[in-house]
Motif scaffolding. Structure first.
Motif, PDB file in Angstrom:
ATOM      1  N   ASP A   1     -32.751 -45.622   1.388  1.00 33.84           N
ATOM      2  CA  ASP A   1     -32.461 -45.960  -0.005  1.00 33.84           C
ATOM      3  C   ASP A   1     -31.087 -46.618  -0.012  1.00 33.84           C
ATOM      4  O   ASP A   1     -30.060 -45.950   0.100  1.00 33.84           O
ATOM      5  CB  ASP A   1     -32.486 -44.707  -0.873  1.00 33.84           C
ATOM      6  CG  ASP A   1     -32.279 -45.007  -2.359  1.00 33.84           C
ATOM      7  OD1 ASP A   1     -32.045 -46.184  -2.703  1.00 33.84           O
ATOM      8  OD2 ASP A   1     -32.343 -44.061  -3.171  1.00 33.84           O
ATOM      9  N   LEU A   2     -31.071 -47.946  -0.102  1.00 35.47           N
ATOM     10  CA  LEU A   2     -29.840 -48.721  -0.029  1.00 35.47           C
ATOM     11  C   LEU A   2     -29.227 -48.811  -1.413  1.00 35.47           C
ATOM     12  O   LEU A   2     -29.848 -49.329  -2.335  1.00 35.47           O
ATOM     13  CB  LEU A   2     -30.154 -50.122   0.515  1.00 35.47           C
ATOM     14  CG  LEU A   2     -28.972 -51.046   0.792  1.00 35.47           C
ATOM     15  CD1 LEU A   2     -28.037 -50.467   1.837  1.00 35.47           C
ATOM     16  CD2 LEU A   2     -29.487 -52.428   1.223  1.00 35.47           C
ATOM     17  N   CYS A   3     -28.013 -48.325  -1.569  1.00 33.77           N
ATOM     18  CA  CYS A   3     -27.365 -48.121  -2.878  1.00 33.77           C
ATOM     19  C   CYS A   3     -28.072 -46.971  -3.590  1.00 33.77           C
ATOM     20  O   CYS A   3     -28.641 -47.124  -4.673  1.00 33.77           O
ATOM     21  CB  CYS A   3     -27.367 -49.385  -3.737  1.00 33.77           C
ATOM     22  SG  CYS A   3     -26.572 -50.792  -2.972  1.00 33.77           S
ATOM     23  N   CYS A   4     -28.001 -45.802  -2.975  1.00 34.33           N
ATOM     24  CA  CYS A   4     -28.786 -44.655  -3.438  1.00 34.33           C
ATOM     25  C   CYS A   4     -28.219 -43.995  -4.681  1.00 34.33           C
ATOM     26  O   CYS A   4     -28.901 -43.181  -5.317  1.00 34.33           O
ATOM     27  CB  CYS A   4     -28.916 -43.626  -2.327  1.00 34.33           C
ATOM     28  SG  CYS A   4     -27.356 -42.837  -1.834  1.00 34.33           S
TER      29      CYS A   4
ATOM     30  N   ARG B   1     -38.476 -39.330   6.469  1.00 31.90           N
ATOM     31  CA  ARG B   1     -37.119 -39.126   6.980  1.00 31.90           C
ATOM     32  C   ARG B   1     -36.211 -40.098   6.230  1.00 31.90           C
ATOM     33  O   ARG B   1     -36.297 -41.311   6.420  1.00 31.90           O
ATOM     34  CB  ARG B   1     -37.079 -39.365   8.486  1.00 31.90           C
ATOM     35  CG  ARG B   1     -37.801 -38.277   9.278  1.00 31.90           C
ATOM     36  CD  ARG B   1     -37.805 -38.586  10.759  1.00 31.90           C
ATOM     37  NE  ARG B   1     -38.770 -39.626  11.080  1.00 31.90           N
ATOM     38  CZ  ARG B   1     -38.804 -40.286  12.237  1.00 31.90           C
ATOM     39  NH1 ARG B   1     -37.886 -40.025  13.173  1.00 31.90           N
ATOM     40  NH2 ARG B   1     -39.713 -41.196  12.471  1.00 31.90           N
ATOM     41  N   VAL B   2     -35.350 -39.573   5.399  1.00 36.01           N
ATOM     42  CA  VAL B   2     -34.672 -40.369   4.379  1.00 36.01           C
ATOM     43  C   VAL B   2     -33.183 -40.503   4.680  1.00 36.01           C
ATOM     44  O   VAL B   2     -32.520 -39.532   5.047  1.00 36.01           O
ATOM     45  CB  VAL B   2     -34.864 -39.734   2.979  1.00 36.01           C
ATOM     46  CG1 VAL B   2     -34.234 -40.619   1.903  1.00 36.01           C
ATOM     47  CG2 VAL B   2     -36.349 -39.525   2.694  1.00 36.01           C
ATOM     48  N   THR B   3     -32.674 -41.717   4.492  1.00 35.70           N
ATOM     49  CA  THR B   3     -31.244 -41.988   4.563  1.00 35.70           C
ATOM     50  C   THR B   3     -30.808 -42.627   3.252  1.00 35.70           C
ATOM     51  O   THR B   3     -31.477 -43.533   2.751  1.00 35.70           O
ATOM     52  CB  THR B   3     -30.907 -42.935   5.727  1.00 35.70           C
ATOM     53  OG1 THR B   3     -31.307 -42.341   6.960  1.00 35.70           O
ATOM     54  CG2 THR B   3     -29.413 -43.238   5.766  1.00 35.70           C
ATOM     55  N   GLY B   4     -29.703 -42.160   2.707  1.00 32.62           N
ATOM     56  CA  GLY B   4     -29.122 -42.764   1.513  1.00 32.62           C
ATOM     57  C   GLY B   4     -27.795 -43.407   1.866  1.00 32.62           C
ATOM     58  O   GLY B   4     -26.930 -42.758   2.460  1.00 32.62           O
ATOM     59  N   VAL B   5     -27.638 -44.678   1.518  1.00 34.63           N
ATOM     60  CA  VAL B   5     -26.386 -45.400   1.757  1.00 34.63           C
ATOM     61  C   VAL B   5     -25.804 -45.825   0.422  1.00 34.63           C
ATOM     62  O   VAL B   5     -26.523 -46.376  -0.431  1.00 34.63           O
ATOM     63  CB  VAL B   5     -26.619 -46.637   2.644  1.00 34.63           C
ATOM     64  CG1 VAL B   5     -25.401 -47.561   2.634  1.00 34.63           C
ATOM     65  CG2 VAL B   5     -26.937 -46.215   4.072  1.00 34.63           C
ATOM     66  N   ASP B   6     -24.525 -45.573   0.223  1.00 31.40           N
ATOM     67  CA  ASP B   6     -23.846 -45.992  -0.998  1.00 31.40           C
ATOM     68  C   ASP B   6     -22.363 -46.153  -0.695  1.00 31.40           C
ATOM     69  O   ASP B   6     -21.834 -45.537   0.245  1.00 31.40           O
ATOM     70  CB  ASP B   6     -24.057 -44.973  -2.121  1.00 31.40           C
ATOM     71  CG  ASP B   6     -23.937 -45.603  -3.505  1.00 31.40           C
ATOM     72  OD1 ASP B   6     -24.977 -45.885  -4.121  1.00 31.40           O
ATOM     73  OD2 ASP B   6     -22.790 -45.836  -3.951  1.00 31.40           O
ATOM     74  N   LEU B   7     -21.693 -46.970  -1.520  1.00 35.85           N
ATOM     75  CA  LEU B   7     -20.258 -47.195  -1.359  1.00 35.85           C
ATOM     76  C   LEU B   7     -19.427 -46.181  -2.137  1.00 35.85           C
ATOM     77  O   LEU B   7     -18.271 -45.946  -1.815  1.00 35.85           O
ATOM     78  CB  LEU B   7     -19.914 -48.614  -1.822  1.00 35.85           C
ATOM     79  CG  LEU B   7     -18.480 -49.104  -1.616  1.00 35.85           C
ATOM     80  CD1 LEU B   7     -18.096 -49.081  -0.143  1.00 35.85           C
ATOM     81  CD2 LEU B   7     -18.314 -50.510  -2.192  1.00 35.85           C
ATOM     82  N   SER B   8     -20.028 -45.565  -3.167  1.00 32.49           N
ATOM     83  CA  SER B   8     -19.286 -44.685  -4.069  1.00 32.49           C
ATOM     84  C   SER B   8     -19.199 -43.259  -3.533  1.00 32.49           C
ATOM     85  O   SER B   8     -20.231 -42.578  -3.405  1.00 32.49           O
ATOM     86  CB  SER B   8     -19.950 -44.666  -5.448  1.00 32.49           C
ATOM     87  OG  SER B   8     -19.487 -43.578  -6.217  1.00 32.49           O
TER      88      SER B   8
ATOM     89  N   ILE C   1     -37.144 -50.009   3.609  1.00 32.73           N
ATOM     90  CA  ILE C   1     -35.859 -50.044   2.913  1.00 32.73           C
ATOM     91  C   ILE C   1     -36.132 -50.292   1.439  1.00 32.73           C
ATOM     92  O   ILE C   1     -36.848 -51.233   1.079  1.00 32.73           O
ATOM     93  CB  ILE C   1     -34.923 -51.133   3.472  1.00 32.73           C
ATOM     94  CG1 ILE C   1     -34.581 -50.833   4.933  1.00 32.73           C
ATOM     95  CG2 ILE C   1     -33.647 -51.221   2.639  1.00 32.73           C
ATOM     96  CD1 ILE C   1     -33.698 -51.886   5.589  1.00 32.73           C
ATOM     97  N   LEU C   2     -35.563 -49.432   0.595  1.00 38.14           N
ATOM     98  CA  LEU C   2     -35.673 -49.571  -0.851  1.00 38.14           C
ATOM     99  C   LEU C   2     -34.313 -49.952  -1.421  1.00 38.14           C
ATOM    100  O   LEU C   2     -33.286 -49.390  -1.030  1.00 38.14           O
ATOM    101  CB  LEU C   2     -36.113 -48.251  -1.492  1.00 38.14           C
ATOM    102  CG  LEU C   2     -37.434 -47.637  -1.046  1.00 38.14           C
ATOM    103  CD1 LEU C   2     -37.652 -46.300  -1.751  1.00 38.14           C
ATOM    104  CD2 LEU C   2     -38.590 -48.575  -1.338  1.00 38.14           C
ATOM    105  N   ASN C   3     -34.323 -50.881  -2.361  1.00 37.39           N
ATOM    106  CA  ASN C   3     -33.116 -51.230  -3.115  1.00 37.39           C
ATOM    107  C   ASN C   3     -33.551 -51.299  -4.572  1.00 37.39           C
ATOM    108  O   ASN C   3     -34.209 -52.255  -4.981  1.00 37.39           O
ATOM    109  CB  ASN C   3     -32.539 -52.559  -2.629  1.00 37.39           C
ATOM    110  CG  ASN C   3     -31.278 -52.956  -3.372  1.00 37.39           C
ATOM    111  OD1 ASN C   3     -31.323 -53.842  -4.215  1.00 37.39           O
ATOM    112  ND2 ASN C   3     -30.166 -52.322  -3.075  1.00 37.39           N
ATOM    113  N   VAL C   4     -33.213 -50.260  -5.343  1.00 41.76           N
ATOM    114  CA  VAL C   4     -33.805 -50.080  -6.669  1.00 41.76           C
ATOM    115  C   VAL C   4     -32.745 -50.084  -7.769  1.00 41.76           C
ATOM    116  O   VAL C   4     -31.550 -50.140  -7.496  1.00 41.76           O
ATOM    117  CB  VAL C   4     -34.622 -48.768  -6.718  1.00 41.76           C
ATOM    118  CG1 VAL C   4     -35.797 -48.835  -5.751  1.00 41.76           C
ATOM    119  CG2 VAL C   4     -33.747 -47.558  -6.381  1.00 41.76           C
TER     120      VAL C   4
END
Length: 256
Positions: free
Chosen positions: A53-56, A71-78, A118-121
């Protein structure tokens, strides 16, 4: 990890995400997302799929995706949103074996061949002022997918926006405050500025979100240019067509 240096980019203002989270990521939206992940055909992946989840954000998709056995990965800048995502996973007993959280910038984040999906929602694409930077996000996703992997980008399509943009919209929040949202189309329909005003008692807090606007044809062609095959456009995660009745634009491409 992303740099801790200060930035003038609007999306790098953690207070924006914290202050407006009740409007952006409401409890109702979380329930809707959970049902979507359980039932939507476009979110039905093979068991054990590695999903990014890109920008989770605060993790609305993470827990229901993990509950389906992915198998889940969350990526975020905040940092603040990642803290909330971690708390949501902890509350749902989704531990490190189920969800991995990473603080990174989508402009630079790559993990070659690491993911099947890859999800970007939530219209988290198009944030960068330079169009080439937004294209780079697609290239990063292509590199991070294993062969046969899929990228799904969910945005407010230009055609959808044109059908309802107009008067300011107000959202009442549980604590009695409210948010007023005003949209302004810029640069001959190339960009959008959304001005948010949070009114709480006698105080008001304002912020602006700026992003590129994409039609279905434009985003489709960007996917192809980034190397994706079998690119399709949908009007929702149910897999319906992108047409005059759509409320979202979802583009899916495959890494061959």
């Amino acid at each position: 990890m992303a740099s801790d240096e200060t930035s003038d980019d609007w999306y790098d203002d953690d207070s924006l995400w914290v202050d407006f989270a009740p409007a952006m990521f409401s409890g109702t939206r979380a329930e809707t997302v959970a049902e979507l992940v359980r039932t939507a055909p476009l979110l039905d992946f093979p068991p054990g799929s590695r999903v990014l989840d890109l920008c989770c954000g605060p993790g609305l998709f993470l827990v229901p995706l993990a509950a389906r056995g992915y198998r889940v990965t969350g990526v975020d800048l905040s940092p603040a949103m990642l803290e909330r995502a971690e708390a949501a996973c902890r509350a749902a007993d989704a531990g490190p074996a189920d969800v991995t959280l990473v603080r990174e910038d989508m402009l630079t984040y790559t993990a070659p061949d690491a993911y099947d999906v890859i999800l970007n929602v939530f219209t988290s694409f198009g944030y960068f002022e330079d169009a080439d930077d937004n294209f780079q996000v697609l290239r990063n996703a292509w590199q991070s997918l294993a062969p046969g992997g899929r990228l799904l980008v969910d945005v407010m399509g230009k055609e959808v926006l044109a059908g309802w943009i107009g008067r300011p919209q107000a959202v009442d929040l549980p604590d009695g405050s409210y948010v007023v949202q005003r949209d302004t189309v810029l640069d001959s329909w190339r960009r959008l500025r959304t001005d948010w005003t949070l009114v709480r008692g006698e105080s008001a807090r304002t912020a602006s979100i700026r992003s590129f606007l994409y039609s279905a044809a434009e985003l489709h062609d960007l996917f192809v240019a980034a190397g994706f095959a079998d690119v399709e456009c949908f009007g929702d995660f149910d897999g319906g067509p992108y047409d005059q009745s759509s409320r979202r634009l979802i583009v899916r491409g495959v890494k061959k």
